[in-house]
Design an enzyme around this catalytic site. Structure first.
Site, PDB file in Angstrom:
ATOM      1  N   ARG A 116      24.710  -9.114  65.933  1.00 34.83           N
ATOM      2  CA  ARG A 116      25.137 -10.098  66.933  1.00 34.83           C
ATOM      3  C   ARG A 116      25.421 -11.434  66.261  1.00 34.83           C
ATOM      4  O   ARG A 116      24.674 -11.869  65.382  1.00 34.83           O
ATOM      5  CB  ARG A 116      24.039 -10.273  68.000  1.00 34.83           C
ATOM      6  CG  ARG A 116      23.808  -8.969  68.752  1.00 34.83           C
ATOM      7  CD  ARG A 116      22.879  -9.121  69.921  1.00 34.83           C
ATOM      8  NE  ARG A 116      22.650  -7.797  70.517  1.00 34.83           N
ATOM      9  CZ  ARG A 116      21.848  -7.565  71.536  1.00 34.83           C
ATOM     10  NH1 ARG A 116      21.204  -8.568  72.111  1.00 34.83           N
ATOM     11  NH2 ARG A 116      21.702  -6.349  72.006  1.00 34.83           N
ATOM     12  N   ARG A 173      15.250 -13.710  66.402  1.00 31.47           N
ATOM     13  CA  ARG A 173      16.689 -13.713  66.701  1.00 31.47           C
ATOM     14  C   ARG A 173      17.477 -13.610  65.408  1.00 31.47           C
ATOM     15  O   ARG A 173      17.647 -14.593  64.691  1.00 31.47           O
ATOM     16  CB  ARG A 173      17.048 -14.993  67.457  1.00 31.47           C
ATOM     17  CG  ARG A 173      18.448 -15.016  68.068  1.00 31.47           C
ATOM     18  CD  ARG A 173      18.714 -16.301  68.825  1.00 31.47           C
ATOM     19  NE  ARG A 173      17.776 -16.481  69.931  1.00 31.47           N
ATOM     20  CZ  ARG A 173      17.956 -15.969  71.148  1.00 31.47           C
ATOM     21  NH1 ARG A 173      19.046 -15.300  71.420  1.00 31.47           N
ATOM     22  NH2 ARG A 173      17.053 -16.168  72.098  1.00 31.47           N
ATOM     23  N   GLU A 224      10.940 -11.570  75.442  1.00 34.31           N
ATOM     24  CA  GLU A 224      11.651 -10.339  75.764  1.00 34.31           C
ATOM     25  C   GLU A 224      11.619  -9.364  74.590  1.00 34.31           C
ATOM     26  O   GLU A 224      11.898  -9.730  73.448  1.00 34.31           O
ATOM     27  CB  GLU A 224      13.113 -10.668  76.105  1.00 34.31           C
ATOM     28  CG  GLU A 224      13.935  -9.431  76.397  1.00 34.31           C
ATOM     29  CD  GLU A 224      15.423  -9.752  76.601  1.00 34.31           C
ATOM     30  OE1 GLU A 224      15.737 -10.916  76.893  1.00 34.31           O
ATOM     31  OE2 GLU A 224      16.238  -8.832  76.460  1.00 34.31           O
ATOM     32  N   SER A 260      15.020  -4.576  77.602  1.00 32.58           N
ATOM     33  CA  SER A 260      15.778  -4.866  78.799  1.00 32.58           C
ATOM     34  C   SER A 260      16.331  -3.543  79.298  1.00 32.58           C
ATOM     35  O   SER A 260      17.042  -2.865  78.573  1.00 32.58           O
ATOM     36  CB  SER A 260      16.910  -5.830  78.437  1.00 32.58           C
ATOM     37  OG  SER A 260      17.466  -6.402  79.587  1.00 32.58           O
ATOM     38  N   ARG A 299      11.264  -7.145  66.986  1.00 29.61           N
ATOM     39  CA  ARG A 299      10.382  -7.898  67.869  1.00 29.61           C
ATOM     40  C   ARG A 299       9.056  -7.164  68.058  1.00 29.61           C
ATOM     41  O   ARG A 299       8.013  -7.796  68.249  1.00 29.61           O
ATOM     42  CB  ARG A 299      11.068  -8.175  69.204  1.00 29.61           C
ATOM     43  CG  ARG A 299      12.191  -9.193  69.045  1.00 29.61           C
ATOM     44  CD  ARG A 299      12.800  -9.626  70.367  1.00 29.61           C
ATOM     45  NE  ARG A 299      13.865 -10.606  70.137  1.00 29.61           N
ATOM     46  CZ  ARG A 299      14.563 -11.199  71.107  1.00 29.61           C
ATOM     47  NH1 ARG A 299      14.308 -10.908  72.379  1.00 29.61           N
ATOM     48  NH2 ARG A 299      15.504 -12.069  70.811  1.00 29.61           N
TER      49      ARG A 299
END
Length: 425
Positions: A259, A274, A346, A349, A388
RNA sequence: GGAGAGGUGCCAGAGUGGUUGAAUGGGGCGGUCUCGAAAACCGUUAAGGGUGCAAGCCCUUCGAGGGUUCGAAUCCCUCUCUCUCCGCCA
């Protein structure tokens, strides 16, 4: 892609859905283009029908050896008119498609209203944040002695990259394999190793294109590095008509994800939270419409199992309309406790996209009764983000001396080790 | 990288300009027969869209997009994908 017929019949609902998501009301524009398209299309069809009849008559006349030159001259006018009207219809149709392609999925009725993450709704939690008898360290400080190498990441690739060595590398592998095995063996998912470079069509199918081009990396030959395995896994169903008995299909994959984090400058700049490249275990379900609601609960539960087995405290949130992803119709986020940050972050999801992606990619299922097909429903969920999970594991299971306790479920994947200490390999 | 072949309906596979949305075979579905099944036989079987209360009528689609023609699955151009052989290669 939303259903233009639904939009035509429920323009107010369309505007309400877009407004709920914090987007502009668009029904007037949609209806105008739709009306224009249909009117031009109807006129084209009438002209085309006349033209075809005329051409057939010419063929028959010639077959009988009659002179058809007068009829041939007459049909030329029809041809020009038809071509012009067809162009008009195509223009309107293309404009309508281009508009629809940028509209997000209307939220499900039970999705709470709200603008951002502050309006997400607590659903349930599991485990309680540990009370530390010492000052807990960050995963950065814990990880570096064990082989987490941010300097190497910067040297090789730049910011938001990390290299993993030794025990950290092995831990990453163990986590991914544990998750994959769990979903395959206990949750009925079929393991897939998909390509991680995909065509634009695949990115369009799941909704990354055309609107979010800047969020992903593109290769010089025009392909895309997947931002999530949702893209290849869901697109396995593209251009397919399933039999009802084929469904549900459940896929799981462990892949790197890429990303650009274009809109995240300054956020989470330190650590593994991130990254431009990270590993994720992703679940995708292809189901019929009547199965999709239950499937979302099932998938969320499957993701929760990962955190339970890793003995990590987490909570489940129902996302509000303004915080959902473009293609989602309803989303549960799993947030894991991150001690050093003293908050939940988070880690998964899980979303149902309804028929939104299926309509874009042409994924259908035959009706059980009567003729015709319906679009399938697609769901995707992280099960879970590996990097994560590593953050959460290091921080939640740390000891005062910097060693890391390994949950029982993970030990078999680490050769039976019960802890990580900086003295080991 | 070089050379060649090819993309047709659920599948296989015909079809090189005139009622071809498309032969034939297989599969699926329905039926006859049977106590039941098999076999055999008969029938049926694309999707999307427009229009209409409906029955229906109509349009589009033979990889995609353009072109030629009164008329294209059939001819031409571009793109794309697949396959085969050679080369290279983890």
């Amino acid at each position: 892609m939303l259903d233009v017929r639904w939009a035509r019949e429920h323009p107010d609902a369309l505007d309400a859905a877009m407004t709920k998501r914090g987007a502009e009301a668009v029904s007037a524009a949609v209806l105008a283009l739709d009306t224009k398209r249909r009117s031009a299309q109807t006129r084209f069809q009438e002209l085309q029908s006349a033209r075809r009849d005329a051409s057939k008559a010419i063929g028959q006349a010639k077959a009988k050896g009659e002179d058809a030159s007068a009829a041939m001259a007459a049909v030329a006018k029809l041809k020009d008119d038809a071509a012009a009207t067809e162009a008009e219809a195509k223009q309107a149709s293309d404009a309508l498609d281009a508009l629809l392609a940028t509209l997000p999925n209307p939220p499900a009725d039970d999705v709470p209203p709200g603008a951002n993450e502050d309006d997400n709704v607590f659903v349930r939690e599991n485990g309680t944040p540990r009370a530390f008898a010492f000052e807990p360290k960050s995963h950065i400080d814990l990880g570096e002695p064990l082989g987490l190498d941010f300097e190497a990441g910067v040297k090789l690739s730049g910011a938001r990259f990390a290299a993993m060595r030794g025990q950290i590398a092995r831990l990453e592998r163990a986590l991914a394999h544990f998750m994959l095995d769990l979903h395959v063996q206990e949750h009925g998912y079929a393991e897939v190793r998909p390509p991680i470079l995909v065509r634009s069509e695949a990115m369009y199918g799941t909704g990354q294109l055309p609107k979010f081009e800047e969020d992903s990396f593109q290769t010089t030959d025009g392909r895309w590095l997947i931002p999530t395995a949702e893209v290849p896994l869901t697109n396995l169903a593209a251009d397919t008509s399933f039999e009802p008995a084929d469904l549900p299909l459940r896929y799981v994959a462990h892949t790197p994800c890429f990303r650009s984090e274009a809109g995240a400058a300054g956020k989470d700049t330190r650590g593994l939270i991130r990254m431009h490249q990270f590993d994720k275990v992703e679940m995708v379900s292809i189901v019929s419409a009547d199965q999709s609601e239950a499937e979302l609960e099932r998938m969320t539960a499957a993701a929760e199992t990962v955190l339970q087995r890793l003995e990590l405290p987490y909570r489940v949130l129902l996302l509000c309309a303004g915080d959902m992803g473009f293609g989602a119709r309803k989303t549960y986020d799993l947030e894991v406790w991150v001690p050093f940050q003293n908050k939940y972050r988070e880690i998964s999801s899980c979303s149902t996209c309804g028929d939104f992606q299926a309509r874009r990619m042409g994924a259908r299922v035959r009706r059980t009764e009567g003729k015709g097909t319906d679009f399938v429903h697609t769901l995707n969920g992280s099960g879970v983000a590996v990097g994560r999970a590593m953050v959460a594991l290091l921080e939640n299971h740390q000891r005062e001396d910097g060693s890391i306790g390994i949950p029982a479920a993970l030990q078999p994947y680490l050769g039976g080790m019960t802890e990580l200490t900086s003295g080991q390999g």
